[in-house]
Write a protein that holds these residues in place. Sequence first.
Motif, PDB file in Angstrom:
ATOM      1  N   SER A   1      -4.499  19.552  -5.474  1.00 54.67           N
ATOM      2  CA  SER A   1      -4.978  20.116  -4.205  1.00 54.67           C
ATOM      3  C   SER A   1      -4.511  19.289  -3.003  1.00 54.67           C
ATOM      4  N   ASP A   2      -4.582  19.888  -1.815  1.00 53.75           N
ATOM      5  CA  ASP A   2      -4.252  19.181  -0.565  1.00 53.75           C
ATOM      6  C   ASP A   2      -5.277  18.094  -0.262  1.00 53.75           C
ATOM      7  N   ALA A   3      -6.501  18.349  -0.693  1.00 56.65           N
ATOM      8  CA  ALA A   3      -7.551  17.350  -0.438  1.00 56.65           C
ATOM      9  C   ALA A   3      -7.226  16.022  -1.110  1.00 56.65           C
ATOM     10  N   TRP A   4      -6.720  16.122  -2.342  1.00 59.47           N
ATOM     11  CA  TRP A   4      -6.336  14.896  -3.060  1.00 59.47           C
ATOM     12  C   TRP A   4      -5.196  14.195  -2.321  1.00 59.47           C
ATOM     13  N   SER A   5      -4.168  14.919  -1.901  1.00 64.28           N
ATOM     14  CA  SER A   5      -3.060  14.304  -1.155  1.00 64.28           C
ATOM     15  C   SER A   5      -3.561  13.635   0.109  1.00 64.28           C
ATOM     16  N   SER A   6      -4.476  14.341   0.810  1.00 66.57           N
ATOM     17  CA  SER A   6      -5.019  13.752   2.040  1.00 66.57           C
ATOM     18  C   SER A   6      -5.754  12.469   1.746  1.00 66.57           C
ATOM     19  N   GLN A   7      -6.482  12.498   0.615  1.00 65.23           N
ATOM     20  CA  GLN A   7      -7.233  11.302   0.249  1.00 65.23           C
ATOM     21  C   GLN A   7      -6.292  10.133  -0.027  1.00 65.23           C
TER      22      GLN A   7
ATOM     23  N   LEU B   1       1.327   9.072  -5.774  1.00 62.92           N
ATOM     24  CA  LEU B   1       1.628  10.469  -5.467  1.00 62.92           C
ATOM     25  C   LEU B   1       2.727  11.015  -6.385  1.00 62.92           C
ATOM     26  N   GLN B   2       3.697  10.139  -6.608  1.00 58.20           N
ATOM     27  CA  GLN B   2       4.800  10.578  -7.460  1.00 58.20           C
ATOM     28  C   GLN B   2       4.308  10.857  -8.885  1.00 58.20           C
ATOM     29  N   ASP B   3       3.479   9.930  -9.384  1.00 58.97           N
ATOM     30  CA  ASP B   3       2.971  10.111 -10.755  1.00 58.97           C
ATOM     31  C   ASP B   3       2.171  11.399 -10.864  1.00 58.97           C
ATOM     32  N   VAL B   4       1.313  11.606  -9.902  1.00 59.79           N
ATOM     33  CA  VAL B   4       0.481  12.807  -9.951  1.00 59.79           C
ATOM     34  C   VAL B   4       1.346  14.047  -9.785  1.00 59.79           C
TER      35      VAL B   4
ATOM     36  N   VAL C   1       0.850  -1.203   0.000  1.00 59.03           N
ATOM     37  CA  VAL C   1       0.000   0.000   0.000  1.00 59.03           C
ATOM     38  C   VAL C   1       0.879   1.245   0.000  1.00 59.03           C
ATOM     39  N   GLU C   2       1.883   1.222   0.821  1.00 56.97           N
ATOM     40  CA  GLU C   2       2.778   2.374   0.903  1.00 56.97           C
ATOM     41  C   GLU C   2       3.466   2.617  -0.424  1.00 56.97           C
ATOM     42  N   ALA C   3       3.923   1.528  -1.028  1.00 56.88           N
ATOM     43  CA  ALA C   3       4.602   1.664  -2.323  1.00 56.88           C
ATOM     44  C   ALA C   3       3.640   2.197  -3.382  1.00 56.88           C
ATOM     45  N   ALA C   4       2.429   1.650  -3.365  1.00 62.14           N
ATOM     46  CA  ALA C   4       1.436   2.108  -4.352  1.00 62.14           C
ATOM     47  C   ALA C   4       1.088   3.562  -4.099  1.00 62.14           C
ATOM     48  N   ARG C   5       0.981   3.911  -2.850  1.00 61.53           N
ATOM     49  CA  ARG C   5       0.644   5.296  -2.514  1.00 61.53           C
ATOM     50  C   ARG C   5       1.747   6.238  -2.994  1.00 61.53           C
TER      51      ARG C   5
ATOM     52  N   ALA D   1      -4.847   8.910   3.186  1.00 65.16           N
ATOM     53  CA  ALA D   1      -5.857   8.230   4.000  1.00 65.16           C
ATOM     54  C   ALA D   1      -6.218   6.859   3.472  1.00 65.16           C
ATOM     55  N   ALA D   2      -5.887   6.616   2.202  1.00 62.73           N
ATOM     56  CA  ALA D   2      -6.230   5.309   1.635  1.00 62.73           C
ATOM     57  C   ALA D   2      -5.465   4.220   2.373  1.00 62.73           C
ATOM     58  N   ALA D   3      -6.196   3.246   2.888  1.00 63.45           N
ATOM     59  CA  ALA D   3      -5.554   2.225   3.729  1.00 63.45           C
ATOM     60  C   ALA D   3      -5.357   0.908   3.010  1.00 63.45           C
TER      61      ALA D   3
END
Lengths: 552, 319
Positions: free
Chosen positions: B201-207, B75-78, B67-71, B210-212
């Motif tokens: 946006s910060d909302a997207w990063s938070s989302q 994030l990196q791609d975006v 999950v961490e790697a995917a996250r 938050a993805a578990a």
Amino acid sequence: MPTSDHVPRPPESALPDLLNAAPVRRVDSATTEAALVFAFAGSSSGGLFTDALDQAKVSPSTWDPNGYVEDLFLPAFVRGCFEPNVEGAGEGVVATSHLVNVLSSPPSDSATVEFRRSIIGELMRDSALRTQLEELYRALCVFRDRVELSSAADKWDANRRQLEILTGFKNVIELMADGFKSARSGLSRLTAFGNRVRGNEAYGALVDLLRFDDRLATVSFKVAIGADGRVRHLELVSVEENDENQFVSSPFRRWQAKFELLLRGFRFGDGEVMARLLDAVFEGVRSEWTALVQLLGDVEFYLGALGFYDRARAADLEVCMPELVASTEARELKDLFNPLLLSSGITPVPCQIETDRHDTTLLITGPNSGGKTRLLQSIGLAQLLAQSGLFVPASRARMALSSGLLVSLIQETRVDQTEGRLGLELMRIRSLFERLPPGAIVILDELCSGTNPSEGEEIFELVLRMLAKLKPQAYITTHFLRFAARLEREAELSDLRFLQVALGPDQAPTYQFAPGVAQTSLASQAAARLGVTGDQLLSLIEKRLSSAGPEA
Amino acid sequence: MGTYLANEKMSPALRKRIEASVRRSSRIAKPGLPIFVKTALRLSLIIVVLGGGAWLYVAWRQHLSQVEAARASLLQDVQENVIALDEADLRLRTNAQALLLSASMTYEGDYVSPSLDEPDVVSELLARPVLYVRGPIEAFQRTSKFERAIAEPVDDAFVHCLVDPPEERSELPLLRRIEAPRDMTRFFHLAEAFTIRPFASDAWSSQVHAAATLTEINRLRDSVKLARMDRAVLAVRAEILIHILDEPRTAGTFAEVDGASDHQVRVGIIDLTADATLLRLRRHVEPSWISEANRPYFARSLVACRLAADVREVLEEGL
């Protein structure tokens, strides 16, 4: 039974044997110990103690019980007069058969007789010791009951039952060690046994385990009570674990133990841990339990004797420890009574028996129902009790020990008998001489009855002459009055003595005995008393005929 | 072999008896399975339980790592795409909204920029990346309706016909034109330019943080894919904005099945890099000239294509 883990049995010398001068292991140790193991494990074992005692060996004896047990009604005597009378012993079973076995085999070793007499003497002198012995008996009964009784309820908590058994054992040992310190007789063996067991590591483990069960920890707390009397709150003040106890361990250790048992195929729980500890503690002490089985029988023996004493005193009769003398010395039985009558609820009439020496043949004559047979029983029982080192049913007694006892009072008809009454009597005589050792006691009731007097007297005289060669203490009753009178008159047989039933002014038996030969058997009086006169019989016949009607 | 039932406080003899008790009792036959079978089963059960627990833990840790790697990857791609946009690109929304708002207000009259007089300028103009937006004029007059107006892109072949107009304005050639394959690599709807905005946006990063679970991460990645960020990056950098604002339908007329109707349209072409209006036209469109057979299906596109041809003509020849 013994395994490599088995604690060895104590040596015989360490046994609390109260019946023999030199301690003897009389109970079958292997069988009894196996039965005790199963009983402790929880199997129903009712009668374990009684069975072991019934099978127990008796002191070496030259007496053959077959010669007198039946004729002296020894089991009835034990049941009626010799059972322990101890308050609080519950409804426990008395090992009656064991008592009969012990009484019927008086020890041939005079040291053992003296050993028992000294114990009886000490118990009579020191009431505190008697109290302790009774207390010990109660404790032994409790121990026995706990071992033997396995009810369905016990199945629910086997550990609790085993703890109670061990508690019972501990109580017995403590009583033995502490209750007989003042004893100087064989009772001191109880102290020695108790101290020895108490000093064992295994006993220490048992005590610790019981303490562990009783008190793992002490919790102190304060209780606040409100004005309405209700508890407001509790405050825990302290918790102290009994760390010194060797069975107390940390909670983690206890968990490890439970887990270990789980892996070994047991259940997981404190109960299983306790079960293993109980088993280990039991293994260390079980070799001592057989001695307690034997001890229960021994204690019953002495309490039975004391019970006989109490029963006699309750009936205003006296018992005594006889003075043991040589057979050439005078014999005296003062206020001799029949204990069988006492056990039947009848107050016996004491009588006096005196002869100048023991090794004589005493011919006793007198009317029927004059007390002759009862006298023979009294003499037989008195000798038996004296030989066993116990009280005799007399206020004073001078008695000589003998090598054996043969009693023939009852002549029962058997379905397979091939001989008539004379034949039976001759067989009785034959059997007498086959079994009688020199110096023994012979008790014969109505010798040579059942045949015509002239032939019977001939045989009778033959028996007397032959008996004299064995120098017995003989007691013989007979209705051959003329024959007895002739023997008394001729005085050819130097060992003969004569006693007759003393009659009162009304010619009724007084149940006392006087020297001499009776003049009459008072058959007519007996017939009148029992309704066998001509007139009485005629009356009966007329009644039967009238009730049968005209057809008859 | 020792046992936990014994301890150091006990005498050696007692310890030995306890050990013997455990050994002996475990040898006593009890009803049911043999002791060693019971022990083996229990041990196996414990091993299975512990092993299962360990496996679950390891799997959970692996899952967390994945999950961490995917996250991090998401994030990196975006972030790469977001970083690729400079501030000016992110101001496109504001600019576009302002331009369209202006175009929807009082019409200032037809206009063609003189810069388009040069030969080949129009071709060069239309060779640049183009943003296209079409919607009802009232939607662009209110900020609150702007988002909704551009959220539903209109695919009416206008840009396609503007870039490559048909030879004739009759129905058949127009039809052939609108049915011809289209190269849309340089042409973007305005909505495509704004798909990057939420991901910056910060909302997207938070989302994302938050993805578990991988499922949630993958769902977020799917939304990124749907956003066509590659096109969004290009759309944001488009240099030309072409808009058609549809004025209300002429009273008394009806709309066709596909929405084509008789009304006025305002066409605008704006050079976003120069912030200059290149074309402003107001024309009347209507679908009545389309045959009955094609009108229900192609009216909108045919009308748009004809309009595009008209606009191309104006671009090349002037008003």
